[in-house]
Design an enzyme around this catalytic site. Structure first.
Site, PDB file in Angstrom:
ATOM      1  N   CYS A  78       0.827  -1.217   0.000  1.00 51.68           N
ATOM      2  CA  CYS A  78       0.000   0.000   0.000  1.00 51.68           C
ATOM      3  C   CYS A  78       0.863   1.269   0.000  1.00 51.68           C
ATOM      4  O   CYS A  78       1.441   1.585  -1.032  1.00 51.68           O
ATOM      5  CB  CYS A  78      -0.983  -0.060   1.162  1.00 51.68           C
ATOM      6  SG  CYS A  78      -2.409   0.993   0.891  1.00 51.68           S
ATOM      7  N   HIS A 169      -3.153  -5.358   2.008  1.00 50.40           N
ATOM      8  CA  HIS A 169      -2.415  -5.485   3.282  1.00 50.40           C
ATOM      9  C   HIS A 169      -2.371  -6.921   3.817  1.00 50.40           C
ATOM     10  O   HIS A 169      -3.122  -7.240   4.753  1.00 50.40           O
ATOM     11  CB  HIS A 169      -3.098  -4.620   4.347  1.00 50.40           C
ATOM     12  CG  HIS A 169      -2.976  -3.163   4.133  1.00 50.40           C
ATOM     13  ND1 HIS A 169      -1.903  -2.435   4.582  1.00 50.40           N
ATOM     14  CD2 HIS A 169      -3.805  -2.289   3.528  1.00 50.40           C
ATOM     15  CE1 HIS A 169      -2.067  -1.169   4.257  1.00 50.40           C
ATOM     16  NE2 HIS A 169      -3.211  -1.051   3.616  1.00 50.40           N
ATOM     17  N   GLU A 171      -0.402  -8.108   5.855  1.00 48.16           N
ATOM     18  CA  GLU A 171      -0.005  -8.062   7.266  1.00 48.16           C
ATOM     19  C   GLU A 171      -1.202  -7.919   8.202  1.00 48.16           C
ATOM     20  O   GLU A 171      -1.073  -8.105   9.409  1.00 48.16           O
ATOM     21  CB  GLU A 171       1.013  -6.931   7.492  1.00 48.16           C
ATOM     22  CG  GLU A 171       0.478  -5.510   7.433  1.00 48.16           C
ATOM     23  CD  GLU A 171       0.270  -4.963   6.013  1.00 48.16           C
ATOM     24  OE1 GLU A 171       0.292  -5.752   5.041  1.00 48.16           O
ATOM     25  OE2 GLU A 171       0.063  -3.747   5.894  1.00 48.16           O
TER      26      GLU A 171
END
Ligand code: GLN
Length: 185
Positions: A78, A169, A171
């Site tokens: 991102c 994302h 994560e």
């Protein structure tokens, strides 16, 4: 394996967590000296303009470029994607290492965040991707491989040699497949 995570701002802690889960040494990168001895680098989600301001203040821009150009695997998620791009359609400092044209905030504001299944090259099954004020990749240079698109064709993941970018994302999920894929670069 020692993997650095750019820790100036943004969701670096979540990347560190995912790396630890995968039993990889995770190191916060805030200063040029933190890059020493790293095998790979991740740039997290956050605010790309803030990354640039802080990286300039801490004299990190040239060492980050050198690290990436040395061929070590580097992944931007991102804001990290935006920070790596050569063209972000406006006057904003970036590392300018990945040959992609990016549109920031392409899907609207924070409230327009969404989750969508995407197919990622190298992963057998679809992946639930989280998009938060996400950029999209409008076009890629000749050396860039498109790795994922949304159903409408928007490019949301790409690779150029040792560099990976995702506009979503990984994560923030419990699914570590994209981290595992990157660690095999
Ligand atoms: N919109 C942010 C930017 O332009 C990126 C958002 C994110 O990293 N989730 O930098």
């Amino acid at each position: 394996m020692r993997v650095g995570v750019l820790a100036l701002q943004g969701d670096f802690a979540e990347h560190m967590q995912m790396l630890l889960q995968l039993r990889v040494d995770a190191v916060e990168v805030k200063l040029p000296s933190d890059l020493t001895g790293l095998d790979a680098l991740i740039m997290p989600g956050g605010e790309s303009t803030t990354f640039a301001k802080l990286a300039e203040r801490f004299a990190l821009m040239p060492p980050l470029r050198d690290f990436i150009k040395s061929g070590k695997p580097t992944w931007g998620t991102c804001a990290g994607l935006i920070f790596m791009a050569t063209d972000v359609g406006r006057d904003q400092p970036t590392l300018g290492v990945m040959d992609i044209k990016v549109k920031r905030n392409a899907f609207g504001r924070q409230v327009d965040s969404f989750i969508s299944p995407v197919r990622i090259a190298g992963l057998a099954d679809p992946y639930e991707a989280i998009f938060i004020r996400a950029p999209l990749i409008e076009s890629v240079g000749p050396d860039v491989e498109v790795m994922a698109t949304l159903p409408d064709g928007a490019i949301v993941a790409a690779r150029q040699g040792n560099m990976l970018v995702t506009s979503f994302h990984p994560e923030l999920t419990r699914d570590n497949r994209v981290h595992s894929l990157f660690l095999k670069f």
